[in-house]
Design a protein around this motif. Structure first.
Motif, PDB file in Angstrom:
ATOM      1  N   LYS A 212     -77.330  49.789 105.990  1.00 12.58           N
ATOM      2  CA  LYS A 212     -77.760  50.375 104.920  1.00 12.58           C
ATOM      3  C   LYS A 212     -76.910  50.637 103.688  1.00 12.58           C
ATOM      4  CE  LYS A 212     -78.256  54.199 106.843  1.00 12.58           C
ATOM      5  NZ  LYS A 212     -78.350  55.596 107.025  1.00 12.58           N
ATOM      6  N   VAL A 213     -75.769  49.708 103.592  1.00 10.28           N
ATOM      7  CA  VAL A 213     -74.958  49.875 102.415  1.00 10.28           C
ATOM      8  C   VAL A 213     -75.524  49.363 101.129  1.00 10.28           C
ATOM      9  CG1 VAL A 213     -72.679  48.957 101.763  1.00 10.28           C
ATOM     10  CG2 VAL A 213     -72.943  49.243 104.012  1.00 10.28           C
ATOM     11  N   ILE A 214     -76.242  48.379 101.501  1.00 12.00           N
ATOM     12  CA  ILE A 214     -77.178  47.791  99.947  1.00 12.00           C
ATOM     13  C   ILE A 214     -77.745  48.678  99.337  1.00 12.00           C
ATOM     14  CG2 ILE A 214     -78.908  46.838 101.220  1.00 12.00           C
ATOM     15  CD1 ILE A 214     -76.969  45.282  98.317  1.00 12.00           C
ATOM     16  N   SER A 215     -78.292  49.947 100.283  1.00 15.57           N
ATOM     17  CA  SER A 215     -79.316  50.899  99.778  1.00 15.57           C
ATOM     18  C   SER A 215     -78.342  51.962  99.072  1.00 15.57           C
ATOM     19  CB  SER A 215     -80.332  51.217 100.866  1.00 15.57           C
ATOM     20  OG  SER A 215     -79.473  51.881 101.776  1.00 15.57           O
ATOM     21  N   HIS A 216     -77.071  51.901  99.152  1.00 13.74           N
ATOM     22  CA  HIS A 216     -76.628  53.057  98.594  1.00 13.74           C
ATOM     23  C   HIS A 216     -75.788  52.465  97.586  1.00 13.74           C
ATOM     24  CE1 HIS A 216     -77.469  56.327 101.205  1.00 13.74           C
ATOM     25  NE2 HIS A 216     -77.583  55.344 102.401  1.00 13.74           N
ATOM     26  N   VAL A 217     -76.076  51.658  96.787  1.00 12.87           N
ATOM     27  CA  VAL A 217     -75.521  50.974  95.588  1.00 12.87           C
ATOM     28  C   VAL A 217     -75.068  52.034  94.663  1.00 12.87           C
ATOM     29  CG1 VAL A 217     -75.817  48.608  96.187  1.00 12.87           C
ATOM     30  CG2 VAL A 217     -77.327  49.915  94.843  1.00 12.87           C
ATOM     31  N   ASP A 218     -75.929  53.077  94.585  1.00 16.67           N
ATOM     32  CA  ASP A 218     -75.751  54.211  93.586  1.00 16.67           C
ATOM     33  C   ASP A 218     -74.549  54.723  93.866  1.00 16.67           C
ATOM     34  OD1 ASP A 218     -76.808  55.134  96.123  1.00 16.67           O
ATOM     35  OD2 ASP A 218     -77.404  57.161  95.112  1.00 16.67           O
ATOM     36  N   ARG A 219     -73.766  54.803  94.858  1.00 18.61           N
ATOM     37  CA  ARG A 219     -72.674  55.453  95.021  1.00 18.61           C
ATOM     38  C   ARG A 219     -71.453  54.590  94.101  1.00 18.61           C
ATOM     39  NH1 ARG A 219     -72.048  60.375  95.931  1.00 18.61           N
ATOM     40  NH2 ARG A 219     -70.137  61.148  96.638  1.00 18.61           N
ATOM     41  N   ALA A 283     -55.468  45.920  99.216  1.00 16.80           N
ATOM     42  CA  ALA A 283     -55.241  47.130 100.183  1.00 16.80           C
ATOM     43  C   ALA A 283     -56.274  48.387  99.473  1.00 16.80           C
ATOM     44  CB  ALA A 283     -53.952  47.737  99.973  1.00 16.80           C
ATOM     45  N   LEU A 284     -56.260  48.260  98.021  1.00 20.30           N
ATOM     46  CA  LEU A 284     -57.166  49.426  97.497  1.00 20.30           C
ATOM     47  C   LEU A 284     -58.603  48.843  97.801  1.00 20.30           C
ATOM     48  CD1 LEU A 284     -57.463  51.478  95.491  1.00 20.30           C
ATOM     49  CD2 LEU A 284     -57.564  49.859  93.774  1.00 20.30           C
ATOM     50  N   MET A 285     -59.079  47.572  97.823  1.00 19.85           N
ATOM     51  CA  MET A 285     -60.515  47.290  98.065  1.00 19.85           C
ATOM     52  C   MET A 285     -60.758  47.541  99.276  1.00 19.85           C
ATOM     53  SD  MET A 285     -61.939  43.337  98.054  1.00 19.85           S
ATOM     54  CE  MET A 285     -61.035  42.899  99.607  1.00 19.85           C
ATOM     55  N   LEU A 286     -60.146  47.202 100.318  1.00 25.19           N
ATOM     56  CA  LEU A 286     -60.307  47.570 101.784  1.00 25.19           C
ATOM     57  C   LEU A 286     -60.634  49.207 101.822  1.00 25.19           C
ATOM     58  CD1 LEU A 286     -57.958  45.309 103.756  1.00 25.19           C
ATOM     59  CD2 LEU A 286     -60.447  45.022 103.367  1.00 25.19           C
ATOM     60  N   SER A 287     -59.727  49.983 101.262  1.00 22.37           N
ATOM     61  CA  SER A 287     -59.968  51.201 101.571  1.00 22.37           C
ATOM     62  C   SER A 287     -60.985  51.893 100.748  1.00 22.37           C
ATOM     63  CB  SER A 287     -58.552  51.961 100.986  1.00 22.37           C
ATOM     64  OG  SER A 287     -57.403  51.776 101.647  1.00 22.37           O
ATOM     65  N   CYS A 288     -61.390  51.275  99.517  1.00 19.20           N
ATOM     66  CA  CYS A 288     -62.552  51.811  98.872  1.00 19.20           C
ATOM     67  C   CYS A 288     -63.821  51.355  99.676  1.00 19.20           C
ATOM     68  CB  CYS A 288     -62.625  51.109  97.697  1.00 19.20           C
ATOM     69  SG  CYS A 288     -61.261  52.067  96.542  1.00 19.20           S
ATOM     70  N   LEU A 289     -63.916  50.097 100.292  1.00 23.60           N
ATOM     71  CA  LEU A 289     -65.158  49.454 100.915  1.00 23.60           C
ATOM     72  C   LEU A 289     -65.273  50.436 101.910  1.00 23.60           C
ATOM     73  CD1 LEU A 289     -64.765  45.611 100.759  1.00 23.60           C
ATOM     74  CD2 LEU A 289     -66.585  47.001  99.643  1.00 23.60           C
ATOM     75  N   MET A 290     -64.350  50.995 102.806  1.00 21.26           N
ATOM     76  CA  MET A 290     -64.413  51.804 104.083  1.00 21.26           C
ATOM     77  C   MET A 290     -65.130  53.119 103.450  1.00 21.26           C
ATOM     78  SD  MET A 290     -61.631  53.152 106.783  1.00 21.26           S
ATOM     79  CE  MET A 290     -61.270  51.323 107.323  1.00 21.26           C
ATOM     80  N   GLY A 291     -64.645  53.656 102.627  1.00 22.50           N
ATOM     81  CA  GLY A 291     -65.393  54.706 101.922  1.00 22.50           C
ATOM     82  C   GLY A 291     -67.018  54.520 101.615  1.00 22.50           C
ATOM     83  N   LEU A 292     -67.168  53.236 101.017  1.00 19.76           N
ATOM     84  CA  LEU A 292     -68.593  53.157 100.644  1.00 19.76           C
ATOM     85  C   LEU A 292     -69.469  52.999 101.939  1.00 19.76           C
ATOM     86  CD1 LEU A 292     -68.381  50.555  97.785  1.00 19.76           C
ATOM     87  CD2 LEU A 292     -69.374  52.855  97.568  1.00 19.76           C
ATOM     88  N   VAL A 293     -68.736  52.307 103.101  1.00 14.96           N
ATOM     89  CA  VAL A 293     -69.634  52.154 104.347  1.00 14.96           C
ATOM     90  C   VAL A 293     -69.799  53.598 105.064  1.00 14.96           C
ATOM     91  CG1 VAL A 293     -69.081  51.369 106.730  1.00 14.96           C
ATOM     92  CG2 VAL A 293     -68.723  49.937 104.709  1.00 14.96           C
ATOM     93  N   MET A 294     -68.655  54.561 104.766  1.00 14.44           N
ATOM     94  CA  MET A 294     -68.801  55.856 105.489  1.00 14.44           C
ATOM     95  C   MET A 294     -70.024  56.629 104.973  1.00 14.44           C
ATOM     96  SD  MET A 294     -64.637  57.151 105.450  1.00 14.44           S
ATOM     97  CE  MET A 294     -65.300  58.689 105.454  1.00 14.44           C
ATOM     98  N   ALA A 296     -72.546  55.106 103.390  1.00 13.11           N
ATOM     99  CA  ALA A 296     -73.786  54.477 103.880  1.00 13.11           C
ATOM    100  C   ALA A 296     -74.285  55.037 105.194  1.00 13.11           C
ATOM    101  CB  ALA A 296     -73.529  52.940 104.216  1.00 13.11           C
ATOM    102  N   CYS A 297     -73.149  55.667 106.239  1.00  9.05           N
ATOM    103  CA  CYS A 297     -73.455  55.906 107.533  1.00  9.05           C
ATOM    104  C   CYS A 297     -73.742  57.432 107.473  1.00  9.05           C
ATOM    105  CB  CYS A 297     -72.365  55.630 108.347  1.00  9.05           C
ATOM    106  SG  CYS A 297     -72.044  53.943 108.562  1.00  9.05           S
ATOM    107  N   TYR A 298     -73.222  58.161 106.749  1.00  9.96           N
ATOM    108  CA  TYR A 298     -73.577  59.520 106.766  1.00  9.96           C
ATOM    109  C   TYR A 298     -74.051  60.112 105.594  1.00  9.96           C
ATOM    110  CZ  TYR A 298     -69.884  59.436 110.371  1.00  9.96           C
ATOM    111  OH  TYR A 298     -69.293  59.219 111.461  1.00  9.96           O
ATOM    112  N   GLY A 299     -74.276  59.462 104.550  1.00  9.09           N
ATOM    113  CA  GLY A 299     -74.885  60.019 103.133  1.00  9.09           C
ATOM    114  C   GLY A 299     -74.267  61.395 102.922  1.00  9.09           C
ATOM    115  N   ASN A 300     -74.940  62.428 102.562  1.00 13.58           N
ATOM    116  CA  ASN A 300     -74.633  63.629 102.320  1.00 13.58           C
ATOM    117  C   ASN A 300     -74.476  64.706 103.495  1.00 13.58           C
ATOM    118  OD1 ASN A 300     -74.399  63.495  99.585  1.00 13.58           O
ATOM    119  ND2 ASN A 300     -76.861  63.516  99.236  1.00 13.58           N
ATOM    120  N   ASN A 301     -74.778  64.003 104.785  1.00 16.22           N
ATOM    121  CA  ASN A 301     -74.673  64.804 105.901  1.00 16.22           C
ATOM    122  C   ASN A 301     -73.168  64.528 106.416  1.00 16.22           C
ATOM    123  OD1 ASN A 301     -77.044  65.870 106.033  1.00 16.22           O
ATOM    124  ND2 ASN A 301     -77.931  63.541 106.918  1.00 16.22           N
TER     125      ASN A 301
END
Length: 562
Positions: A212-219, A283-294, A296-301
């Motif tokens: 679902k990462v692609i569906s949260h590009v608004d982040r 290093a910065l890219m990997l950390s930021c990507l992990m935040g986006l994946v998080m 995508a998984c949890y959203g606002n929950n």
């Protein structure tokens, strides 16, 4: 996913974590029993000035790519979007300036401690003040770096808190004391590979499981151009304020300068600084990507809102354990990644602290052999390492977001040190009295603004904010289940000063040192003019070169007599 209850390690996870500690120890033992066996100060502290630029660049990156950053950056991106990614813009000037100003100066002077420059430029009192300030900075940062991942791991997995702290501290102290700077640099290289591998594995598996990462590009959001310095993250706070933060880390910090001085040539030292740039960006890219994946998984929950965790520091580990619970070994790999960052930070801090303790505080006052001198330095810091965690626990147990606290430490203490060196390098009219008073003024300003800001903005919880908001100050109390209530009024007076973004701390404090130092210097009279200063530095350089030549001739003369 079944986000209920506490997550636990499997046997494979424990084995992978143990292998990290064993491998780090093995590198230290290898350099303790090979080569010169760390018998001289030159070899122990500066690896015989024989290091190449690639391992140095990885070590330079790993030194301040701490575990706090690995768990803090993804949580920051999850909560507030990708604005923090723009700190990568500050890496350009933050590395170019050290490469072309600080490194050539320090390398040509053949310094052992960077604070020797302060004595050459000003006086011994300024050198001692700089050394004590650096020690204070690194001791506090070591506590945050070692305690934060252990606390998060304990909260999420039940892993023994003090077991993790003591294991990290003991292993780190032993391989640093046994293998010297060579062991520190090469373990940093190994630990960097583990860091990148662990983060990448988590990102790939999470994307495969949650497409679902692609569906949260608004982040994905551009950084705000708002010039208001009280806004926490904008292009100006990250891109300009971040330059001063980078200069305090990569320009005048003993842990980094020590690596520059261990390179074979000045050219390789400069090249290693250049090569840090892509490493930091990855290093910065990997950390930021992990935040986006998080997100995508949890959203606002958020797991924080669901009360599965109690702090923003625990989000990344909870996410890893939650997403990878059916993949034995991968949680252990990420925890190895996390503690690799912690080990690299602590070992670099130990090595630099032992160096300045020996060179600046012990050796000038006591006649000691090389071995006994640096042994005394390490004995002091080895004892301190095991006494430090309770002190750090007391200070930081109520700080919800230690990622911000870690960067604030560098701004609050590293900023005045940066100002002190800039005062000496760029202003020949500055004198010793101006330097001491300027440093004191910078430290007073830093703790006044920093501690005032912490107390006035201490959050009771952390929430995901709407992306059209640039204000990241949470509500006064209670958990937030909807959009945060934003006070549009700009703070004024002392509240405005306390609301200053922590990314401006280094710029504010270094500027305070320079301005106050110049005013006091003009009032009390200059010590050195440009010509006299050049003569002092040139004479010192020539004396060091002659001593180095004599030392290099001693083995050949002794062998000839034999």
């Amino acid at each position: 996913m079944d986000p209920t209850g506490q997550k636990y390690f499997t046997i494979i996870d424990y084995v992978i974590f143990a292998l990290l500690l064993v491998a780090s120890m093995a590198i230290g033992l290898y350099y303790a029993f090979t080569g010169g066996r760390q018998r001289t100060t030159q070899e122990f502290m500066y690896a015989d000035r024989s290091m190449k630029c690639l391992p140095l660049s990885l070590s330079l990156m790993a030194t301040f790519q701490s575990a706090v950053a690995i768990i803090g950056t993804p949580a920051e991106v999850y909560a507030n979007g990708t604005q923090y990614w723009f700190i990568g813009c500050s890496y350009i000037l933050g590395l170019l300036i050290p490469a072309h100003i600080f490194i050539p100066l320090f390398y040509r002077l053949h310094l052992t401690s960077v604070y020797q420059y302060l004595e050459l430029r000003f006086c011994k009192a300024v050198r001692i003040c700089g050394t004590v300030t650096f020690i204070f900075q690194m001791v506090i940062y070591m506590g945050v770096g070692i305690y934060t991942p252990a606390l998060a791991l304990n909260a999420v997995t039940g892993f023994h808190l003090w077991g993790a702290v003591l294991a990290t501290g003991l292993v780190c102290t032993l391989y640093t004391a046994l293998g010297g700077l060579k062991a520190v640099v090469w373990t940093d290289v190994f630990q960097t590979v583990v860091m990148f591998t662990g983060q990448l594995a988590v990102i790939i598996v999470a994307i495969v499981l949650k497409l679902k990462v692609i569906s949260h590009v608004d982040r994905l959001c551009l950084s705000s151009l708002n010039p208001d310095p009280t806004v926490r993250h904008t292009f100006w706070t990250l891109g300009v304020g971040g330059v001063f933060l980078m200069l305090s880390l990569y320009g005048v910090n003993q842990a980094q300068v020590q690596r520059y001085l261990s390179s074979r040539t000045e050219k390789e030292a400069v090249m290693s600084c250049y090569m840090v740039f892509p490493c930091l960006q990855v290093a910065l890219m990997l950390s930021c990507l992990m935040g986006l994946v998080m997100y995508a998984c949890y959203g606002n929950n958020s797991p924080l809102e669901q009360q599965y965790i109690t702090s923003k520091d625990q989000m990344v580990l909870y996410f890893v354990m939650d997403m990878l619970q059916n993949f034995p070994g991968l949680p252990g790999l990420f925890v190895a990644c996390l503690f690799s960052a912690s080990l690299s930070t602590i070992s670099s801090a130990f090595n630099s602290l032992a160096t300045v303790t020996m060179v600046d505080l012990i050796k000038p006052h006591y006649s000691m052999t090389e071995v006994s001198t640096f042994s005394a330095g390490f004995h002091f810091w080895m004892n301190s390492s095991f006494k430090e965690p309770p002190f750090i626990t007391f200070i930081f147990k109520n700080v919800v977001f230690r990622f911000k606290a870690a960067l604030s430490i560098f701004g609050m203490v590293g900023g005045p040190l940066l100002g002190l060196f800039c005062l000496g390098i760029f202003f020949p009219c500055a004198n010793s009295i101006g330097a001491v008073i300027g440093l004191a003024a910078g430290l007073v300003m830093s703790f006044w603004v920093g501690i005032g800001g912490f107390l006035s903005r201490m959050p009771s919880s952390v929430q995901v904010l709407p992306l059209n908001s640039t204000n990241t100050v949470p509500a006064a109390s209670g958990n937030i289940t909807g959009p945060a209530v934003i006070d549009a009024a700009r703070p004024v007076g002392l509240n405005g000063l306390y609301s200053l973004s922590y990314m401006w701390y280094s710029a504010l404090n270094s500027s305070t040192v320079v301005l106050i130092g110049l005013v006091i210097s003009f009032m009390t009279g200059k010590k050195h003019g440009p010509e006299e200063l050049l003569i002092v530095l040139y004479t010192y350089t020539e004396e060091r070169n002659q001593k180095t030549q004599l030392d290099s001739q001693k083995p050949s003369n002794s062998s000839a007599r034999t």
